[in-house]
Design a protein around this motif. Structure first.
Motif, PDB file in Angstrom:
ATOM      1  N   ASP A  56      31.025  57.002  12.652  1.00  0.00           N
ATOM      2  CA  ASP A  56      30.691  56.954  14.077  1.00  0.00           C
ATOM      3  C   ASP A  56      30.599  58.394  14.570  1.00  0.00           C
ATOM      4  OD1 ASP A  56      30.971  54.263  16.149  1.00  0.00           O
ATOM      5  OD2 ASP A  56      30.691  56.239  17.067  1.00  0.00           O
ATOM      6  N   GLN A  79      31.447  59.088  17.760  1.00  0.00           N
ATOM      7  CA  GLN A  79      32.368  59.220  18.893  1.00  0.00           C
ATOM      8  C   GLN A  79      33.821  59.184  18.423  1.00  0.00           C
ATOM      9  OE1 GLN A  79      31.353  57.298  22.773  1.00  0.00           O
ATOM     10  NE2 GLN A  79      30.142  55.915  21.483  1.00  0.00           N
ATOM     11  N   ASP A 131      27.183  61.361  11.806  1.00  0.00           N
ATOM     12  CA  ASP A 131      25.959  60.582  11.972  1.00  0.00           C
ATOM     13  C   ASP A 131      25.737  59.760  10.690  1.00  0.00           C
ATOM     14  OD1 ASP A 131      23.288  59.730  12.169  1.00  0.00           O
ATOM     15  OD2 ASP A 131      22.648  61.607  13.133  1.00  0.00           O
ATOM     16  N   HIS A 132      25.495  58.482  10.850  1.00  0.00           N
ATOM     17  CA  HIS A 132      25.279  57.645   9.654  1.00  0.00           C
ATOM     18  C   HIS A 132      24.016  58.041   8.879  1.00  0.00           C
ATOM     19  CE1 HIS A 132      23.978  54.604  12.999  1.00  0.00           C
ATOM     20  NE2 HIS A 132      23.075  55.529  12.851  1.00  0.00           N
ATOM     21  N   ASN A 139      25.917  47.741  13.235  1.00  0.00           N
ATOM     22  CA  ASN A 139      25.974  46.996  14.494  1.00  0.00           C
ATOM     23  C   ASN A 139      25.498  47.989  15.547  1.00  0.00           C
ATOM     24  OD1 ASN A 139      26.627  45.305  16.633  1.00  0.00           O
ATOM     25  ND2 ASN A 139      28.559  44.654  15.707  1.00  0.00           N
ATOM     26  N   LEU A 140      24.233  47.869  15.922  1.00  0.00           N
ATOM     27  CA  LEU A 140      23.594  48.920  16.727  1.00  0.00           C
ATOM     28  C   LEU A 140      23.987  48.834  18.205  1.00  0.00           C
ATOM     29  CD1 LEU A 140      20.032  48.870  15.087  1.00  0.00           C
ATOM     30  CD2 LEU A 140      22.051  50.215  14.439  1.00  0.00           C
TER      31      LEU A 140
HETATM   32  N1  SAH Z   1      26.618  46.638  20.296  1.00  0.00           N
HETATM   33  C1  SAH Z   1      27.813  46.250  19.559  1.00  0.00           C
HETATM   34  C2  SAH Z   1      28.687  47.406  19.206  1.00  0.00           C
HETATM   35  C3  SAH Z   1      27.904  48.542  18.649  1.00  0.00           C
HETATM   36  S1  SAH Z   1      28.925  49.885  18.456  1.00  0.00           S
HETATM   37  C4  SAH Z   1      28.617  45.249  20.393  1.00  0.00           C
HETATM   38  O1  SAH Z   1      28.262  45.038  21.552  1.00  0.00           O
HETATM   39  O2  SAH Z   1      29.591  44.703  19.873  1.00  0.00           O
HETATM   40  C5  SAH Z   1      27.749  51.065  17.932  1.00  0.00           C
HETATM   41  C6  SAH Z   1      28.442  52.314  17.561  1.00  0.00           C
HETATM   42  O3  SAH Z   1      27.472  53.164  16.934  1.00  0.00           O
HETATM   43  C7  SAH Z   1      28.994  53.120  18.750  1.00  0.00           C
HETATM   44  O4  SAH Z   1      30.380  53.265  18.608  1.00  0.00           O
HETATM   45  C8  SAH Z   1      28.264  54.463  18.665  1.00  0.00           C
HETATM   46  O5  SAH Z   1      29.086  55.563  18.963  1.00  0.00           O
HETATM   47  C9  SAH Z   1      27.846  54.481  17.210  1.00  0.00           C
HETATM   48  N2  SAH Z   1      26.713  55.371  16.916  1.00  0.00           N
HETATM   49  C10 SAH Z   1      25.674  55.710  17.699  1.00  0.00           C
HETATM   50  N3  SAH Z   1      24.841  56.544  17.057  1.00  0.00           N
HETATM   51  C11 SAH Z   1      25.384  56.744  15.822  1.00  0.00           C
HETATM   52  C12 SAH Z   1      24.997  57.517  14.695  1.00  0.00           C
HETATM   53  N4  SAH Z   1      23.871  58.226  14.701  1.00  0.00           N
HETATM   54  N5  SAH Z   1      25.795  57.509  13.609  1.00  0.00           N
HETATM   55  C13 SAH Z   1      26.930  56.751  13.588  1.00  0.00           C
HETATM   56  N6  SAH Z   1      27.341  56.004  14.629  1.00  0.00           N
HETATM   57  C14 SAH Z   1      26.578  55.997  15.729  1.00  0.00           C
END
Ligand code: SAH
Length: 208
Positions: free
Chosen positions: A52, A54, A81-82, A103-104
């Motif tokens: 993640d 964050q 970043d993934h 899970n976007l």
């Molecule tokens: N929409 C889902 C939860 C998705 S959480 C629900 O409602 O249950 C998606 C996570 O992806 C977030 O915590 C965000 O910080 C993370 N994220 C965003 N861009 C990313 C990236 N480039 N690499 C890794 N994580 C990322």
């Protein structure tokens, strides 16, 4: 059998493929639900790498895993970043991963402006296919309901549809009569061995 929810469907695909001792990846840690799910499947001998961007997600996930009694030896939480997945995993894991879950969208309960974005999502999906082992699968829960989410979902679907069918099986699991642009699943399995599509002289395709 009742229809599985979108999240249950993604879990069913993954549960079928992750065995004790396996390596799995949570590409979007969020609040850690999928990290916990994968850690349970991979067991003591296995390992989960979770991504993640964050700090809040890492903190929430660490707390969830600890309060569920998962030993820290079973997981690595990466503030990354993934899209960097292939570089961040140990080299020995590349090509050996049983499942990658995405899970976007945004982290529920946090800043809704921090969302997954199409360019890095697509790079991460390519990386996921590279790290999977034959027979492994990637699941992507897409959220067309938020701003930008529909474009991202369409891009992921187009990405999946363009995959070489001799190397991958790609599918969509989607309820078509729910309102308000509900989430749906795009799943890809890396085939155990590539195969040749035979075309009979009647023009029928026989791909099993
Ligand atoms: N929409 C889902 C939860 C998705 S959480 C629900 O409602 O249950 C998606 C996570 O992806 C977030 O915590 C965000 O910080 C993370 N994220 C965003 N861009 C990313 C990236 N480039 N690499 C890794 N994580 C990322």
């Amino acid at each position: 059998m009742g229809f599985l929810s979108v999240l249950s469907f993604a879990h069913a695909i993954v549960r079928d493929r992750v065995r004790p001792g396996d390596i799995a990846v949570d590409a979007t840690m969020g609040n850690g639900h999928d990290t916990l799910f994968l850690a349970g499947l991979a067991g003591d001998g296995g390992h989960v790498y979770a991504f993640d961007i964050q700090e809040t997600a890492l903190a929430n996930t660490a707390e969830r895993l600890a309060s569920s009694g998962i030993p820290s030896s079973r997981y690595t939480l990466l503030l990354s970043d993934h899209a960097e997945m292939a570089q961040r995993l140990p080299a020995a894991a590349v090509g050996g991963v049983a499942a990658v879950m995405f899970n976007l969208g945004y982290l529920p309960g946090a800043d809704h402006s921090v969302i997954t974005r199409t360019p890095s999502t697509l790079r991460a999906l390519d990386a996921a296919l590279a790290v999977l082992r034959p027979g492994g699968a990637a699941t992507v829960v897409v959220y067309p309901g938020h701003a930008g989410g529909a474009d991202e979902a369409a891009a992921v679907e187009a990405w999946a549809a363009a995959l070489d069918p001799s190397r991958y099986q790609a599918m969509v699991y989607r309820f078509v009569n729910q309102r308000n642009a509900p989430p749906y699943v795009i799943a890809v399995e890396k085939r155990k061995s590539s195969f040749i599509i035979h075309t009979s002289n009647k023009g029928e395709r026989n791909d099993v």
